[in-house]
Motif scaffolding. Structure first.
Motif, PDB file in Angstrom:
ATOM      1  N   GLY A   3       0.822  -1.204   0.000  1.00 23.88           N
ATOM      2  CA  GLY A   3       0.000   0.000   0.000  1.00 23.88           C
ATOM      3  C   GLY A   3       0.855   1.252   0.000  1.00 23.88           C
ATOM      4  O   GLY A   3       0.604   2.191  -0.751  1.00 23.88           O
ATOM      5  N   THR A   6       2.353   1.723  -3.420  1.00 23.83           N
ATOM      6  CA  THR A   6       1.344   2.124  -4.411  1.00 23.83           C
ATOM      7  C   THR A   6       1.034   3.613  -4.286  1.00 23.83           C
ATOM      8  O   THR A   6       0.970   4.335  -5.285  1.00 23.83           O
ATOM      9  N   ILE A   7       0.864   4.062  -3.047  1.00 24.48           N
ATOM     10  CA  ILE A   7       0.569   5.475  -2.819  1.00 24.48           C
ATOM     11  C   ILE A   7       1.742   6.343  -3.269  1.00 24.48           C
ATOM     12  O   ILE A   7       1.583   7.333  -3.994  1.00 24.48           O
ATOM     13  N   LYS A   9       4.112   5.733  -5.383  1.00 26.20           N
ATOM     14  CA  LYS A   9       4.294   5.699  -6.831  1.00 26.20           C
ATOM     15  C   LYS A   9       3.298   6.640  -7.522  1.00 26.20           C
ATOM     16  O   LYS A   9       3.658   7.431  -8.386  1.00 26.20           O
ATOM     17  N   LYS A  10       2.052   6.546  -7.082  1.00 21.28           N
ATOM     18  CA  LYS A  10       1.005   7.362  -7.695  1.00 21.28           C
ATOM     19  C   LYS A  10       1.284   8.849  -7.442  1.00 21.28           C
ATOM     20  O   LYS A  10       1.108   9.686  -8.328  1.00 21.28           O
ATOM     21  N   SER A  14       2.087  11.899 -10.062  1.00 18.83           N
ATOM     22  CA  SER A  14       1.312  13.131 -10.224  1.00 18.83           C
ATOM     23  C   SER A  14       2.187  14.370 -10.032  1.00 18.83           C
ATOM     24  O   SER A  14       1.872  15.432 -10.543  1.00 18.83           O
ATOM     25  N   GLU A  77      -6.411  16.045  -1.145  1.00 19.64           N
ATOM     26  CA  GLU A  77      -7.245  14.850  -0.982  1.00 19.64           C
ATOM     27  C   GLU A  77      -8.445  15.163  -0.102  1.00 19.64           C
ATOM     28  O   GLU A  77      -9.546  14.667  -0.322  1.00 19.64           O
ATOM     29  N   THR A  80     -10.967  17.485  -2.233  1.00 22.85           N
ATOM     30  CA  THR A  80     -11.744  16.842  -3.299  1.00 22.85           C
ATOM     31  C   THR A  80     -12.515  15.618  -2.816  1.00 22.85           C
ATOM     32  O   THR A  80     -13.312  15.061  -3.559  1.00 22.85           O
ATOM     33  N   GLY A  81     -12.268  15.191  -1.580  1.00 25.96           N
ATOM     34  CA  GLY A  81     -13.003  14.055  -1.045  1.00 25.96           C
ATOM     35  C   GLY A  81     -12.380  12.716  -1.386  1.00 25.96           C
ATOM     36  O   GLY A  81     -12.909  11.674  -1.020  1.00 25.96           O
ATOM     37  N   THR A  82     -11.247  12.742  -2.098  1.00 25.64           N
ATOM     38  CA  THR A  82     -10.628  11.479  -2.480  1.00 25.64           C
ATOM     39  C   THR A  82     -10.002  10.767  -1.277  1.00 25.64           C
ATOM     40  O   THR A  82      -9.699   9.581  -1.355  1.00 25.64           O
ATOM     41  N   LEU A  83      -9.843  11.503  -0.185  1.00 24.40           N
ATOM     42  CA  LEU A  83      -9.314  10.873   1.023  1.00 24.40           C
ATOM     43  C   LEU A  83     -10.234   9.733   1.457  1.00 24.40           C
ATOM     44  O   LEU A  83      -9.780   8.664   1.864  1.00 24.40           O
ATOM     45  N   LEU A  86      -9.599   6.733  -0.664  1.00 21.32           N
ATOM     46  CA  LEU A  86      -8.371   6.018  -0.339  1.00 21.32           C
ATOM     47  C   LEU A  86      -8.523   5.211   0.937  1.00 21.32           C
ATOM     48  O   LEU A  86      -8.132   4.052   1.007  1.00 21.32           O
TER      49      LEU A  86
END
Lengths: 238, 309
Positions: A3, A6-7, A9-10, A14, A77, A80-83, A86
């Motif tokens: 995990g 992955t985080i 890397k992403k 960006s 995050e 935008t609510g992406t937290l 995740l």
């Protein structure tokens, strides 16, 4: 463990997608190169085959650049609510925070790797103290990690990137210079305590070529403290 | 995997967002979660997905408490949050890959899972675009795709059809129905026909409490209590007919709908149907019964009755 990677890397992806990484790299290399080789008390003026000049320039440029990198890590995050997205995947709060931390550290690592030609050039024109240069880079990485974890924390407390940026600079300023200035105004134990809080004191001692466990403990406690605080702030939603 | 919720409570300050609710959802069941704004739907869903903590009570997924195995259980849940947050600067494929990796999908399975999601959610034409370039309906599909990428046993969908056009709504509903055969699905919505079209069971909550639980038929029966029939009877004077209808043992109240056309509204006694009696009456009096239809209570009315107070 997966995990975290992955985080990271992403996030690194960006940085490069959004041009932040390129701007940061160009500006950092431009500033440090200009002042190390061309202008002011540059290497040729000093006339010694070491990178002390570069380390003291990088000490300041990184101080300003790092909050600009870290400000969006968590604030965006949250905004935008992406937290939510995740943290409802199979990943813990801690993995997320460490992943974000690593992404910024890797970016700084890339920036520092681009300055290796300085070292190669230098070793061709004089007798270089390899140990001092190694510890100098170690100092820069530790300092960057400390400011990244401070920036990560300020990014976790707000969903406004500008607030995160300014707050990180503000907190960073204490470690960077204010404790040092204060220490010189006090004597005795109080002076010693404040002086030991100053990041510049520990940074100086490492770049001088002496890696003291005291300095390592100092940097590691800022890093771990920042990460732990970020994790706690994220967990507050519960 | 079954979901079992027991005495779940969550407070925000002094206000109880979720107040001591309990219910079960079985595998293969699609539960429609209804309620007015601020009723506690989203809060409950966030607790099931472990985004926010449980204050009181317990949630068990597949027999295991979410309190003890939060991270392990998250793997079995696919979640589409309320406003469908997405990384707008990421291409669709990269985003799905990222989500698959986060959900611990085996590396070798990732490409085939992505392909399947692209197919199921109809994203083929848009798969290389950045999410920010997609229309709202396509973003919603991406949201569904990321929720299902790891083939979860449980799907939690918070208003899955908002922003979709009517064709897409039909497709997505069909998709949810198909998936719901083998999985446990909870979906919240405030589009009432949607619940009837997709859900096996309806749960209405209001102010944090469950006010109704059952299939749409049982809810209708509960709220109705008595049958309402519309009839049209010809070949008799309207006054005679209405008196005769009122004298039937099974009717509670009769009213004109249209006096000139001999249309009446008949309310039966509770739990009794008066249809047969009306028919027999007409036969006996030699009237002609040309229309008889029982009036269904609309889900909207049930919803309003239960949540307005």
């Amino acid at each position: 463990m997966n995990g975290i990677w992955t985080i990271a890397k992403k996030e690194l992806q960006s940085f490069f997608d959004s041009l932040i990484a390129y701007i940061m790299l160009v500006a950092f290399l431009g500033f440090s190169g200009f002042f190390t080789w061309l202008y002011g008390s540059d290497i040729f003026l000093v006339g010694q085959a070491n990178l002390r000049v570069f380390f003291s320039i990088a000490y300041w440029t990184l101080f300003f650049f790092i909050p600009a990198i870290t400000m969006r890590l968590l604030a965006e995050e949250k905004k935008t609510g992406t937290l939510e997205l995740l943290l409802t995947k199979s990943i813990t709060d801690r993995q997320l925070v460490i992943g974000k931390f690593l992404s910024a550290l890797v970016l700084i690592g890339i920036a520092l790797a681009f300055t290796l030609p300085y070292y190669i050039t230098l070793s061709n024109i004089g007798n270089v103290d390899h140990g001092a240069i190694l510890t100098g880079y170690l100092g820069l990485i530790l300092m960057s990690a400390a400011y990244i974890s401070i920036g990560l924390y300020t990014s976790s407390i707000t969903n406004n990137q500008i607030v995160a940026f300014l707050a990180a600079l503000f907190i960073g300023l204490f470690f960077h210079i204010i404790f040092d200035v204060l220490a010189s105004n006090f004597t005795g134990t109080l002076g010693a305590i404040i002086s030991s809080l100053s990041l510049s004191v520990h940074f100086e001692s490492i770049t001088r070529g002496v890696v003291d466990s005291k300095d390592l403990v100092y940097f590691l406690s800022i890093i771990l403290g920042g990460i732990a605080l970020s994790e706690m702030t994220i967990a507050k939603r519960k | 995997m079954d979901i079992k919720i027991e005495n779940l409570t969550k407070k925000y300050g002094a206000q109880k967002a979720v107040d001591d609710i309990s219910f079960n959802v079985k595998t293969g069941e699609i539960l429609g979660f209804l309620g007015p704004n601020g009723a506690g739907k989203t809060t409950t869903m966030k607790m099931i997905t472990n985004y926010i903590g449980i204050e009181d009570g317990n949630i068990e997924i597949g027999g295991r408490s979410i309190k003890d195995n939060p991270d392990e259980l998250k793997k079995h849940i696919g979640y589409l949050p309320e406003h469908n947050p997405l990384y707008l600067d990421m291409p669709v494929i990269d985003y799905l890959k990222f989500c698959a990796e986060l959900q611990d999908v085996a590396k070798s399975d990732i490409p085939s899972r992505i392909r399947e999601m692209v197919k199921i959610c109809g994203l083929n034409a848009e798969k290389h675009k950045k999410i920010g370039e997609l229309s709202k309906g396509y973003r919603q599909r991406v949201g569904l795709a990321q929720a299902m990428i790891h083939d979860p046993e449980i799907l939690i969908l918070d208003e899955p059809t908002t922003g979709l056009d009517p064709n897409q709504i039909v497709e997505i509903r069909k998709l949810i129905r198909d998936i719901g055969n083998q999985k446990t699905v909870i979906l919240s919505t405030h589009i009432l026909p949607e619940v009837e079209a997709t859900c096996d069971r309806i749960l209405i909550i209001n102010k944090g409490k469950i006010v109704a639980d059952g299939t749409s038929e049982t809810l209708r029966k509960q709220s109705q209590g008595q049958e309402i029939i519309k009839v049209k009877i010809e070949d008799g004077s309207s006054n005679d007919i209405i008196t005769a209808l009122q004298n039937l043992a099974s009717t509670a109240m009769v009213d004109f709908v249209d006096k000139n056309q001999n249309k009446f509204e008949v309310h039966s006694q509770p739990n009794i149907s008066s249809k047969r009696d009306i028919f027999n009456l007409c036969v006996e009096k030699k009237w002609v019964l040309t229309e008889m239809s029982s009036q269904e209570t609309k889900l909207e009315d049930i919803f309003r009755n239960l949540t307005m107070n």
